[in-house]
Design an enzyme around this catalytic site. Structure first.
Site, PDB file in Angstrom:
ATOM      1  N   SER A   1      34.612   1.852   2.067  1.00 56.12           N
ATOM      2  CA  SER A   1      33.258   1.337   2.262  1.00 56.12           C
ATOM      3  C   SER A   1      32.261   2.417   1.887  1.00 56.12           C
ATOM      4  O   SER A   1      32.580   3.608   1.918  1.00 56.12           O
ATOM      5  CB  SER A   1      33.035   0.928   3.722  1.00 56.12           C
ATOM      6  OG  SER A   1      32.797   2.090   4.529  1.00 56.12           O
ATOM      7  N   ASP A   2      31.061   2.012   1.512  1.00 54.43           N
ATOM      8  CA  ASP A   2      29.989   3.002   1.430  1.00 54.43           C
ATOM      9  C   ASP A   2      29.582   3.368   2.857  1.00 54.43           C
ATOM     10  O   ASP A   2      30.037   2.756   3.834  1.00 54.43           O
ATOM     11  CB  ASP A   2      28.810   2.446   0.634  1.00 54.43           C
ATOM     12  CG  ASP A   2      28.011   3.548  -0.064  1.00 54.43           C
ATOM     13  OD1 ASP A   2      28.019   4.692   0.426  1.00 54.43           O
ATOM     14  OD2 ASP A   2      27.369   3.268  -1.076  1.00 54.43           O
ATOM     15  N   TRP A   3      28.726   4.363   2.986  1.00 54.15           N
ATOM     16  CA  TRP A   3      28.357   4.913   4.296  1.00 54.15           C
ATOM     17  C   TRP A   3      27.866   3.789   5.230  1.00 54.15           C
ATOM     18  O   TRP A   3      26.831   3.181   4.989  1.00 54.15           O
ATOM     19  CB  TRP A   3      27.265   5.961   4.124  1.00 54.15           C
ATOM     20  CG  TRP A   3      26.817   6.622   5.405  1.00 54.15           C
ATOM     21  CD1 TRP A   3      26.241   6.016   6.480  1.00 54.15           C
ATOM     22  CD2 TRP A   3      26.896   8.013   5.725  1.00 54.15           C
ATOM     23  NE1 TRP A   3      25.955   6.942   7.450  1.00 54.15           N
ATOM     24  CE2 TRP A   3      26.350   8.182   7.014  1.00 54.15           C
ATOM     25  CE3 TRP A   3      27.368   9.142   5.060  1.00 54.15           C
ATOM     26  CZ2 TRP A   3      26.264   9.435   7.636  1.00 54.15           C
ATOM     27  CZ3 TRP A   3      27.287  10.382   5.683  1.00 54.15           C
ATOM     28  CH2 TRP A   3      26.739  10.515   6.954  1.00 54.15           C
ATOM     29  N   GLY A   4      28.631   3.540   6.279  1.00 53.74           N
ATOM     30  CA  GLY A   4      28.211   2.589   7.306  1.00 53.74           C
ATOM     31  C   GLY A   4      28.299   1.136   6.928  1.00 53.74           C
ATOM     32  O   GLY A   4      27.874   0.265   7.699  1.00 53.74           O
TER      33      GLY A   4
END
Length: 720
Positions: free
Chosen positions: A266-269
């Site tokens: 995933s990208d950040w968060g």
């Protein structure tokens, strides 16, 4: 380690240990990250335990041989099964040696140099202990308001795909297990992150699946076909569902249709962001949706470690999905050789030898030179060393030439414009004044610039956006040069001296107020560590500009998105009937961009002649050849980028007015002529039909050859 051993290792892992492998945390959570040797960071805020940190599978943002070796050593002392950490970082356009931003690299149309830049970035990263880079970003972009256009290579799916392949080859090499000078690549952002409504970062994306497949997916597929090891999910929605929870996108297309079996992160968060998106009620539902979609690593949120265990024990989530993800992570660690050498070639001694070496700087300078685009020249450039030059503007002495995502680069290592010009002229020939800041101007600054310029033969004006005004989170509604800098330009114009404007920016700009007032314009983008040296080479003619735009420059932000491969409409505008109101046009501005895709000038001129097509009929078994003679009609050597476009005149669904299908970069001495040949095959004519079948249609086609997407000569042929 053989596959059987990896499967045995997976069997030995407890449920908690498997879940923790899916967690990615930032550097400061780990032992070895500080002199105190304690786990630091907001552990309490994230609600995780030290056991989670000790079993975490990967680290975000760590670099430097000393740090990464300390982290790995401390981790392996505590980890029950001795599973090494993966170190991942954003190495986008260079590690310590910073190359031009990707949009600039795109403008070089030089795939070999692009690959070389990634190879050098990988080498510097590898000796510093980095295993994975979150690059290349291959999102197709059409809206310059979006800050992250600087991270893409432009608006064309074919060209983006070619660059995607080049970057992956450069980062990964041919043998990740045995070649410690390369690192794993992670293509991003899957998918269609580059099409947010309003050009606003993280915003909704809304398009048909046919458009998605035809324009946006090809570059990701090209990266994966080249062997890219990882995929990062996008922040946006695709058909109403964020990719981190989108089973159709991540399972059906990526895993099943394309056969990708690497790691998805995933990208950040982005996993937890399924909640504010409105597709998950809470972290537990976000964890279910993300794992079912095949997201293997959760970056910097904790939905997995908080909830996957209870979901499995409650029978709401299959443990087999967890095992799949863990195995993919273990396989990547194994491919990188981490079980045999968890430090994987990181070395303080090699850091001193490799990082920011003269050979790396040389390549950065060459790529920066080829990435700059000459947009205008009223016989002002090149300059000569006998002219007295006034170097003015907020970027005249600035080290802010690296652009966003150059987090390991240092401004003190940057060759500024002033430094570059100082190497070309004697001290008395160069006069320097700041003139203004990026966003503000003081009367004292302005007057100093005016007085300085009065004593010069030519004014070189260094204008643009600060790095903060571009990149992630850097969306802008007003994409003009800031008003303070336009004021500076207007005042200097009153001196009636020739003005050469150098632009530093991460996006195509609305250049009104600049085009009219400048006698020459050099688009330098963010050119990187060697930017000032490259610009000086171009200003004084030691290098000849050869870059060409890979993203259209709008006449006005009101046109946005404006791009070359658009549709015709049922009421197309015609220059033969400019007063017709009832066609698709603006009544106050032109339809066309001020500088089109593929545009770029040189210090020499090129003439296209003797256009030839080998056959007016093409079939699946019989391709045709298009040739053109290109002659350098100027007085100096130069490089020309010859471009070939095709239009399908009649399709089952409407087809673009032009589509780039091939290009060649040709080096020509003064008065030299070369014949450039292109082969056209039936495969190049295929597109996605109404039912998403990918095939070609028999019928009439036009093929165009020229120096950019607007100035072309047309042929016709028929596919049978």
């Amino acid at each position: 380690m053989e596959q059987k051993a990896l499967l045995n290792l997976l069997k030995e892992m407890t449920l908690d240990e498997k879940i923790d492998q899916l967690q990615q945390l930032a550097t400061h959570f780990f032992k070895g990250a500080s002199e105190e040797g304690e786990i630091t960071g907001p552990i309490t805020e994230m609600g995780i335990t030290e056991d989670v940190v000790l079993n975490t599978g990967s680290v975000l943002g760590a670099s430097g041989a000393t740090l990464t070796r300390n982290l790995q050593e401390a981790h392996l002392k505590e980890n029950r099964l001795g599973i090494p950490l993966l170190f991942m970082a954003d190495v986008i356009h260079g590690f310590k040696t910073i190359f031009p931003v990707p949009l600039a690299i795109g403008s070089s149309w030089d795939l070999e140099l692009a690959e070389k830049s990634a190879e050098i970035a990988a080498k510097e990263s590898a000796v510093s202990g980095v295993h994975v880079t979150f690059a290349p970003m291959v999102d197709l972009v059409r809206d310059p308001r979006w800050g992250r256009v600087m991270e893409s290579t432009g608006e064309d799916p074919y060209l983006n795909s070619e660059y995607a392949r080049a970057f992956v080859r450069g980062f990964q090499g041919n043998d990740l297990t045995n070649d410690k000078n390369h690192i794993a690549a992670c293509v991003k952002h899957f998918a269609a992150y580059g099409a947010p409504e309003g050009g606003r970062d993280y915003n909704t994306v809304n398009m048909s699946e046919r458009q998605l497949r035809e324009l946006y997916l090809p570059s990701y597929k090209a990266a994966l076909d080249e062997g890219c090891e990882m995929v990062m999910t996008a922040f946006n929605t695709v058909d109403g569902i964020p990719p981190s929870g989108n089973e159709y996108l991540m399972r059906d297309i990526l895993r099943q249709e394309w056969g990708f079996n690497g790691v998805v992160i995933s990208d950040w968060g982005a996993v937890k962001e399924l909640i504010p998106h409105g597709v998950a009620q809470d972290e537990k539902e976000a964890a279910i949706k993300a794992l079912r979609a095949g997201v293997d690593i959760e970056m910097m949120t904790t939905c997995y470690v908080h909830h996957v265990k209870s979901l499995i024990l409650e029978g709401k989530l299959e443990e087999s999905l967890l095992d799949e993800s863990v195995l993919r992570i273990l396989e990547l660690k194994n491919k990188l050789g981490l079980f045999e050498d968890p430090y994987r070639g990181s070395s303080e001694a090699l850091e001193k030898e490799v990082i920011l070496s003269e050979s790396h700087r040389k390549v950065a300078r060459e790529l920066a030179t080829k990435s700059c685009v000459l947009l205008k020249n009223e016989n002002i450039l090149p300059l000569n060393s006998n002219q007295k030059i006034a170097l003015i503007g907020p970027f005249a002495q600035s080290g802010d030439l690296m652009g966003p995502w150059s987090w390991h680069g240092a401004k003190e290592d940057v060759i500024t414009v002033e430094m570059g010009i100082q190497n070309k002229v004697t001290e008395e020939k160069l006069l320097v004044a700041k003139g203004s800041d990026v966003l503000t101007i003081a009367e004292e600054q302005l007057q100093q610039a005016v007085e300085t310029s009065k004593h010069a033969d030519v004014i070189v004006l260094a204008l643009g956006e600060s790095s903060y005004m571009s990149g992630e989170g850097g969306s802008r509604a007003d994409i003009r040069i800031p008003e303070a800098q336009l004021t500076l330009l207007n005042e200097l114009k009153q001196l009636n001296k020739p003005i050469v404007t150098i632009l530093f920016n991460g996006r195509p700009l609305d250049l009104h107020g600049v085009v009219e007032q400048s006698n020459a314009i050099l688009e330098a983008w963010y050119p990187g560590t060697e930017g000032g040296a490259a610009i000086a080479d171009l200003l004084f003619g030691d290098a000849n500009p050869s870059g060409k735009l890979t993203m259209s420059f709008p006449y006005s932000v009101g046109q946005v998105p404006v791009y070359y491969n658009c549709y015709n409409t049922g009421r197309p505008f015609s220059k033969d009937d400019p007063d017709n109101r009832y066609v698709s046009k603006y009544i106050d501005i032109p339809n066309e961009p001020i500088f089109p895709f593929g545009f770029g000038l040189s210090y020499t001129t090129f003439e296209y002649s003797k256009h030839y097509i080998s056959n007016n009929t093409l079939s699946a078994d019989n391709p045709i050849t298009v040739t053109v003679q290109v002659r350098n009609t100027g007085a100096r050597a130069g490089e020309e980028i010859v471009q070939l476009y095709i239009r399908d005149i009649t399709g089952e669904v409407v087809r673009p007015l032009k589509e780039l299908k091939a290009f060649q970069k040709v080096a020509l001495e003064a008065n030299q002529t070369k014949t450039v040949s292109f082969t056209i095959t039936e495969e190049q004519l295929r597109y996605y039909h109404r039912n998403l079948e990918f095939k070609s249609d028999n019928g009439l086609f036009e093929v165009y050859v020229g120096p950019n997407s607007s100035d072309v000569v047309a042929f016709t042929f028929t596919l049978v």
